[in-house]
Motif scaffolding. Sequence first.
Motif, mmCIF file in Angstrom:
data_model
loop_
_atom_site.group_PDB
_atom_site.id
_atom_site.type_symbol
_atom_site.label_atom_id
_atom_site.label_comp_id
_atom_site.label_asym_id
_atom_site.label_seq_id
_atom_site.Cartn_x
_atom_site.Cartn_y
_atom_site.Cartn_z
ATOM 1 N N ASN A 1 0.834 -1.135 0.076
ATOM 2 C CA ASN A 1 0.050 -0.026 0.109
ATOM 3 C C ASN A 1 0.934 1.341 -0.029
ATOM 4 O OD1 ASN A 1 -2.785 -0.596 -0.186
ATOM 5 N ND2 ASN A 1 -2.995 -1.317 1.884
ATOM 6 N N MET A 2 1.935 1.100 -0.105
ATOM 7 C CA MET A 2 3.067 2.449 0.131
ATOM 8 C C MET A 2 2.607 3.316 -1.199
ATOM 9 S SD MET A 2 6.992 3.156 -0.530
ATOM 10 C CE MET A 2 6.533 3.622 -2.127
ATOM 11 N N GLN A 3 2.099 3.022 -2.350
ATOM 12 C CA GLN A 3 1.671 3.979 -3.316
ATOM 13 C C GLN A 3 0.006 3.771 -3.384
ATOM 14 O OE1 GLN A 3 4.346 3.333 -6.861
ATOM 15 N NE2 GLN A 3 5.354 5.192 -5.950
ATOM 16 N N ASN A 4 -0.785 3.588 -2.058
ATOM 17 C CA ASN A 4 -2.200 3.615 -2.320
ATOM 18 C C ASN A 4 -2.531 4.878 -1.974
ATOM 19 O OD1 ASN A 4 -4.786 3.465 -1.590
ATOM 20 N ND2 ASN A 4 -5.027 1.623 -1.110
ATOM 21 N N PHE A 5 -2.714 6.111 -3.027
ATOM 22 C CA PHE A 5 -2.548 7.019 -2.613
ATOM 23 C C PHE A 5 -3.875 7.882 -1.824
ATOM 24 C CE2 PHE A 5 0.260 6.853 -6.515
ATOM 25 C CZ PHE A 5 1.616 7.023 -5.670
ATOM 26 N N ASN A 6 -4.794 7.313 -2.210
ATOM 27 C CA ASN A 6 -6.053 7.475 -1.412
ATOM 28 C C ASN A 6 -5.822 7.387 -0.021
ATOM 29 O OD1 ASN A 6 -7.132 8.138 -4.012
ATOM 30 N ND2 ASN A 6 -8.726 6.373 -3.794
ATOM 31 N N LEU A 7 -5.484 6.121 0.483
ATOM 32 C CA LEU A 7 -5.149 5.832 1.815
ATOM 33 C C LEU A 7 -4.263 6.820 2.455
ATOM 34 C CD1 LEU A 7 -5.421 4.019 4.168
ATOM 35 C CD2 LEU A 7 -3.637 2.572 3.320
ATOM 36 N N LEU A 8 -3.045 7.150 1.637
ATOM 37 C CA LEU A 8 -1.884 7.914 2.108
ATOM 38 C C LEU A 8 -2.596 9.320 2.580
ATOM 39 C CD1 LEU A 8 1.048 7.248 -0.103
ATOM 40 C CD2 LEU A 8 0.547 6.520 2.389
ATOM 41 N N ARG A 9 -3.554 9.635 1.415
ATOM 42 C CA ARG A 9 -4.088 11.059 1.773
ATOM 43 C C ARG A 9 -4.949 11.090 3.018
ATOM 44 N NH1 ARG A 9 -6.643 11.290 -2.903
ATOM 45 N NH2 ARG A 9 -4.616 11.653 -4.030
ATOM 46 N N GLU A 10 -5.754 9.946 3.334
ATOM 47 C CA GLU A 10 -6.603 10.085 4.447
ATOM 48 C C GLU A 10 -5.798 9.898 5.852
ATOM 49 O OE1 GLU A 10 -9.882 10.637 4.607
ATOM 50 O OE2 GLU A 10 -9.613 10.812 2.484
ATOM 51 N N LEU A 11 -4.569 9.268 5.655
ATOM 52 C CA LEU A 11 -3.777 9.139 6.663
ATOM 53 C C LEU A 11 -2.894 10.598 7.008
ATOM 54 C CD1 LEU A 11 -2.293 5.715 6.000
ATOM 55 C CD2 LEU A 11 -3.447 6.319 8.156
ATOM 56 N N GLY A 12 -2.866 11.425 6.108
ATOM 57 C CA GLY A 12 -2.270 12.581 6.180
ATOM 58 C C GLY A 12 -3.317 13.623 6.789
ATOM 59 N N LYS A 13 -4.516 13.386 6.994
ATOM 60 C CA LYS A 13 -5.484 13.954 7.821
ATOM 61 C C LYS A 13 -5.397 13.640 9.344
ATOM 62 C CE LYS A 13 -8.400 14.372 3.842
ATOM 63 N NZ LYS A 13 -9.542 13.934 3.236
ATOM 64 N N CYS A 14 -5.016 12.513 9.390
ATOM 65 C CA CYS A 14 -4.839 11.926 10.982
ATOM 66 C C CYS A 14 -3.865 12.513 11.729
ATOM 67 C CB CYS A 14 -4.593 10.362 11.014
ATOM 68 S SG CYS A 14 -6.014 9.407 10.045
ATOM 69 N N ARG A 15 -3.807 12.434 13.049
ATOM 70 C CA ARG A 15 -2.937 13.059 13.884
ATOM 71 C C ARG A 15 -2.406 11.958 15.013
ATOM 72 N NH1 ARG A 15 -2.901 15.509 10.390
ATOM 73 N NH2 ARG A 15 -3.115 17.909 10.126
ATOM 74 N N LYS A 16 -2.125 10.788 14.172
ATOM 75 C CA LYS A 16 -1.459 9.420 14.639
ATOM 76 C C LYS A 16 -0.146 9.432 13.933
ATOM 77 C CE LYS A 16 -4.570 7.173 17.639
ATOM 78 N NZ LYS A 16 -5.141 5.685 18.461
ATOM 79 N N PRO A 17 0.860 8.696 14.534
ATOM 80 C CA PRO A 17 1.900 8.478 13.912
ATOM 81 C C PRO A 17 1.716 7.267 12.947
ATOM 82 C CG PRO A 17 2.570 8.465 16.433
ATOM 83 C CD PRO A 17 1.043 8.676 16.113
ATOM 84 N N VAL A 18 2.280 7.520 11.877
ATOM 85 C CA VAL A 18 2.143 6.227 10.654
ATOM 86 C C VAL A 18 3.326 5.709 10.576
ATOM 87 C CG1 VAL A 18 1.660 5.964 8.308
ATOM 88 C CG2 VAL A 18 0.344 7.406 9.683
ATOM 89 N N LEU A 19 3.496 4.141 10.455
ATOM 90 C CA LEU A 19 4.642 3.713 10.127
ATOM 91 C C LEU A 19 4.467 3.118 8.788
ATOM 92 C CD1 LEU A 19 7.119 2.075 10.960
ATOM 93 C CD2 LEU A 19 5.630 -0.168 11.412
ATOM 94 N N LEU A 20 5.274 3.856 7.696
ATOM 95 C CA LEU A 20 5.363 3.652 6.438
ATOM 96 C C LEU A 20 6.361 2.546 5.955
ATOM 97 C CD1 LEU A 20 3.850 4.623 3.559
ATOM 98 C CD2 LEU A 20 5.712 6.351 3.739
ATOM 99 N N LYS A 21 5.679 1.457 5.504
ATOM 100 C CA LYS A 21 6.734 0.268 4.629
ATOM 101 C C LYS A 21 7.052 0.863 3.435
ATOM 102 C CE LYS A 21 6.482 -3.360 7.809
ATOM 103 N NZ LYS A 21 6.145 -4.909 7.860
ATOM 104 N N ARG A 22 8.185 0.395 3.325
ATOM 105 C CA ARG A 22 8.850 0.684 1.953
ATOM 106 C C ARG A 22 8.205 -0.364 0.872
ATOM 107 N NH1 ARG A 22 15.354 0.158 0.075
ATOM 108 N NH2 ARG A 22 15.143 0.704 -2.174
ATOM 109 N N GLY A 23 7.922 -0.245 -0.406
ATOM 110 C CA GLY A 23 7.496 -1.153 -1.394
ATOM 111 C C GLY A 23 8.378 -2.078 -1.731
ATOM 112 N N LEU A 24 7.918 -3.302 -2.187
ATOM 113 C CA LEU A 24 9.056 -4.287 -2.731
ATOM 114 C C LEU A 24 9.965 -3.807 -3.808
ATOM 115 C CD1 LEU A 24 8.973 -7.014 -1.730
ATOM 116 C CD2 LEU A 24 7.362 -7.682 -3.651
ATOM 117 N N ALA A 25 9.162 -3.082 -4.572
ATOM 118 C CA ALA A 25 9.889 -2.263 -5.772
ATOM 119 C C ALA A 25 10.116 -0.898 -5.748
ATOM 120 C CB ALA A 25 9.152 -2.741 -7.086
ATOM 121 N N ALA A 26 10.026 -0.332 -4.518
ATOM 122 C CA ALA A 26 10.050 1.176 -4.360
ATOM 123 C C ALA A 26 11.557 1.462 -4.245
ATOM 124 C CB ALA A 26 9.091 1.760 -3.329
#
Lengths: 337, 337, 337, 337
Positions: free
Chosen positions: D187-212
């Motif tokens: 999901n590292m490039q699931n941009f809808n999800l990232l956008r929603e998480l950007g609105k949260c105020r909780k820490p996010v652990l963002l894993k590097r994609g397999l081919a990123a």
Amino acid sequence: MVVVMNETATEEQIQKVIAKLVEMNFDVHRSTGVNQTLLGGIGDHRNIDTRNFELLDGVHEVLRVTTPYKLASRAFHPENTVVKIGDVVLGGETVAVMAGPCSVETQEQMEIIAAAVKKAGAQILRAGAFKPRTSPYSFQGLGEPALKILQTVAKREGMLTVSEVMEVAQLPLLLEYVDILQVGARNMQNFNLLRELGKCRKPVLLKRGLAATIEELLMAAEYLMAGGNYQVILCERGIRTFENATRNTLDISAIPVVHKLSHLPIIADPSHGTGRRDKVAPMARAAVAAGADGLIIEVHHDPDNALSDGAQSLFPTQFSALMDELRMIAQVIGRKL
Amino acid sequence: MVVVMNETATEEQIQKVIAKLVEMNFDVHRSTGVNQTLLGGIGDHRNIDTRNFELLDGVHEVLRVTTPYKLASRAFHPENTVVKIGDVVLGGETVAVMAGPCSVETQEQMEIIAAAVKKAGAQILRAGAFKPRTSPYSFQGLGEPALKILQTVAKREGMLTVSEVMEVAQLPLLLEYVDILQVGARNMQNFNLLRELGKCRKPVLLKRGLAATIEELLMAAEYLMAGGNYQVILCERGIRTFENATRNTLDISAIPVVHKLSHLPIIADPSHGTGRRDKVAPMARAAVAAGADGLIIEVHHDPDNALSDGAQSLFPTQFSALMDELRMIAQVIGRKL
Amino acid sequence: MVVVMNETATEEQIQKVIAKLVEMNFDVHRSTGVNQTLLGGIGDHRNIDTRNFELLDGVHEVLRVTTPYKLASRAFHPENTVVKIGDVVLGGETVAVMAGPCSVETQEQMEIIAAAVKKAGAQILRAGAFKPRTSPYSFQGLGEPALKILQTVAKREGMLTVSEVMEVAQLPLLLEYVDILQVGARNMQNFNLLRELGKCRKPVLLKRGLAATIEELLMAAEYLMAGGNYQVILCERGIRTFENATRNTLDISAIPVVHKLSHLPIIADPSHGTGRRDKVAPMARAAVAAGADGLIIEVHHDPDNALSDGAQSLFPTQFSALMDELRMIAQVIGRKL
Amino acid sequence: MVVVMNETATEEQIQKVIAKLVEMNFDVHRSTGVNQTLLGGIGDHRNIDTRNFELLDGVHEVLRVTTPYKLASRAFHPENTVVKIGDVVLGGETVAVMAGPCSVETQEQMEIIAAAVKKAGAQILRAGAFKPRTSPYSFQGLGEPALKILQTVAKREGMLTVSEVMEVAQLPLLLEYVDILQVGARNMQNFNLLRELGKCRKPVLLKRGLAATIEELLMAAEYLMAGGNYQVILCERGIRTFENATRNTLDISAIPVVHKLSHLPIIADPSHGTGRRDKVAPMARAAVAAGADGLIIEVHHDPDNALSDGAQSLFPTQFSALMDELRMIAQVIGRKL
């Protein structure tokens, strides 16, 4: 070898595969399952092109079950190979460090660097006499005079030497001057060179090719060992991946993988593995923490004016500080440096 | 070269970079932007290690703007290089086909195969005399007798020959017997070999290494051309990727990329590029459709008993049917075969 | 499953593996060879984590012999799947072409482009309403208004439509407006989305992920089919490799590989696969020559001002010329376009 | 942006590029060199598709000089970001450890494991409630009941929690129960999800994609930060390469690279990065030695019966022994654990 038949394979197709296995001197064990038939081919054939079976009608897949290497495998030789050269031990309790400049440039340069790395704890002096360069317009190494300087300086410091042999014709020269013969990453599958080195009785430092699997690295070691030269030291130096933030991707996990599959010692080259001075120390520490049997590190007292690879060379003070860290990390996992 | 400074770089850091550029004989053009300063280093230096600038304080990135090769670049030589050998033309309107077995095994084998591929339309006979094999226990080629057979049979059929030279010492032998000297993928960066081939005046078929970028392929060509040998034919033969459904991934897009960057002809090797007979025809068609200047294809009349790579060899009838398809595809894009 | 024991495995270790196989409801076939013992585990278990056996003492390797997918495999369903939507057929004799701009921008833009691609022979109109963009600062698509325009324009031209669904919440909208639901490369393993699409009864165009193996692509298809949606069209659109002369490496060999392993149709996307207009035509020709069941190509009448991916869009005249070439290549291999 | 013209570019071609740069609001700096002309485009445009220039006549190459991310870059924010959650600090002097099973299975399972990892020194309890599985036939997680168990058990032990959110619809649930929201590699490039998480105020652990690439990882972080959520923790978890002796290749060098390019903390996941229990400890030690700000490690008291990924889970005693080693390695580089 196991031949996995298609779920829809006919009995006639199965019989043809069996006939071919028998023809090639395999004992055949047939397992008929709910979905599929498996045909086990039992025999001592490490050197079969499994594709010859894959192309038969009704065959889904062919699985090789014997490793294609034998002498290099831990199954064949469960104890660690320990390479001893004078007082230096590779593959034992100690972590051995090879250090020095990319290329021999002058006697003075070598004296300054050798004294520094020796003082910091390195036991083996590295430096190139023949340089494989991607550009025909780059410095190509000093040749024999470089080897003489390397030998002279190492002797004075009480160090061993390692230097790269690029082709069969250079071998007599290298044998005369150096203690460990290095095979570069681009030559890992230069089979003529490997065959000649297999006839030597000097240790070989075999670098993993940029695109070589660990299995292929062990196959290359097998070439050396098949000739009777068992003093093989493997070296992880970075593989090519899609990531280009680093020159190569140093595959630290190759260290525990090799330790499981093979009895040969493996060292790491964080200088070529990263290509940049500021990444060398973290990756050197990582390699030792992962269990590497040694390191090979580029050090230069004046890297801005080095004739090759200055950008990945540590300053002597950086190297010395790194050695102090490595000594402590080695202790954590029950080793010495 | 362009040095991109960090957004936070100080004027002092910028001045140090400028001084270093001047010291290395670059003309410096400074561009001060809203966010960042760029320093353009203008000069004819194809052979700079940009990392020496990357390590300076305040530097964000260094971009090389000159290609590291020159003689091989289309900018330097806008017209296509056309390699003519007897009646055969590579790099012109015609698509040239090289075909034959992986290895020379016997005179009879070569006669059968040569007659078949000639009849189907191939102009150049391929077959190996020296085989680089990943296993020390595999068939290693017949050596000089193989070359004699290759030459004799090709002459009788009115064909040219191509065969691989694995090391400098084999060169005199190859020069005596074959028309095109092949450099294998594993030797693409065997710089000593390239240097010697650069002194020859026979065409060289240079195969792309398994992990070589197209830029590195062109750098290897530069080695040959820097020695005065301009008859270089490039060959795409598959690169190593994460996908293992095929032995390698034949990079068809390398064909239009090379045609844009370089004036040299490029052919494709669908046999090694896929490793399996049933994938050879589709990939051969794809290569011609993408504009390849030729193909090199393995054909064997009895692949089950071939001493090497039988699994990727076409039967003569398959080859003949493929040639018919290729002829029509070549026409679609205005070429002949 | 086949468990390959180490050459040095003890009888006790072998018995433990047998016990575990039995516990997991496998029938066990034992083959004792000269070097090694093999244990065949026979049973209908596609969903075993083989690593659980690899970690047992004495185990050398564990080989899965059943493909992890079933519904998508040709062994299970030997005949080609033919997806029929109105008059358009995918996976049959015809090569189907989807064309249009990257994104819907305006009604006028869509009308111009649709008329042009329809005239050239495309049957399906493509255009995005929701755009996954690597930068948060880029154009993100017009949403529902885009879908309305797409549907209106396609109807007028008598074309079908395809557009990407990026998440489950967008599904109702897409179902209302488009004929083929596209799953983008980044969503190939968005399993929630796949599960929902499996419940739909509309064809799905499933793009291969940038780093997905062909096996993983077929596993993703299995998700769709396990839900009952058998109208799956696969799409090769380039994989990530070390080469960066092209944006991705279009893996043309995936086409014959998929045709062997699966009954599902596969098309190619030379626009995303290369990322540059001047590479699209050669790679489109290559894909058809290799047997692709269709193509999806970006076309824009004014690519310099396109809101996304203009650089990889063909001009309508280029597209029309390409279609003429493709028509002839299709004929060569017995297909129509 | 720097546009590098061909050596043969005409003045007219150069003027066209200048005109286009001006049209796009760049200030243009022209550098005319011996071989080539460079055009520097100066301006604050992080979001330009450089291919639009590459396709102009006479252009050799276009080099982007601004990083495509800003908020995530160290140039923009030179100080380390320190994420503080209760007593736990990520990105500071301390190395933080997250540990627990792959999936929540039962309350009892979680109690046993939580007690063990807490005692060994872990501060954050990890466990999945929603599992992305490559096979539709695999265990998919318990959902909300799993989150309740995770929260209850963590509270009792005085630990924080981390768990994966797979899609936007799951976000409210995750926000209710966990302290750190994990974005999986797929999901590292699931941009809808990232956008929603950007609105949260909780820490996010963002894993590097397999081919990123690392740049793409930082771009994904930019999505989160552009929404106002600055508490981003990056995670290296292995990339896909040609080597398959390990499930993925854990790119240890990503740790020093991220530390140079960005101010965000980065941790490593040796469990997914290697996929096998016996490789976890060496790679965990390597990551800490290379400077990782934390680790996330799978631990299970009964891995043979784990519902997912048992093969890569450590036994509690192994984890405890590893923590002792990590504590000493952290000290060597001036950190605590």
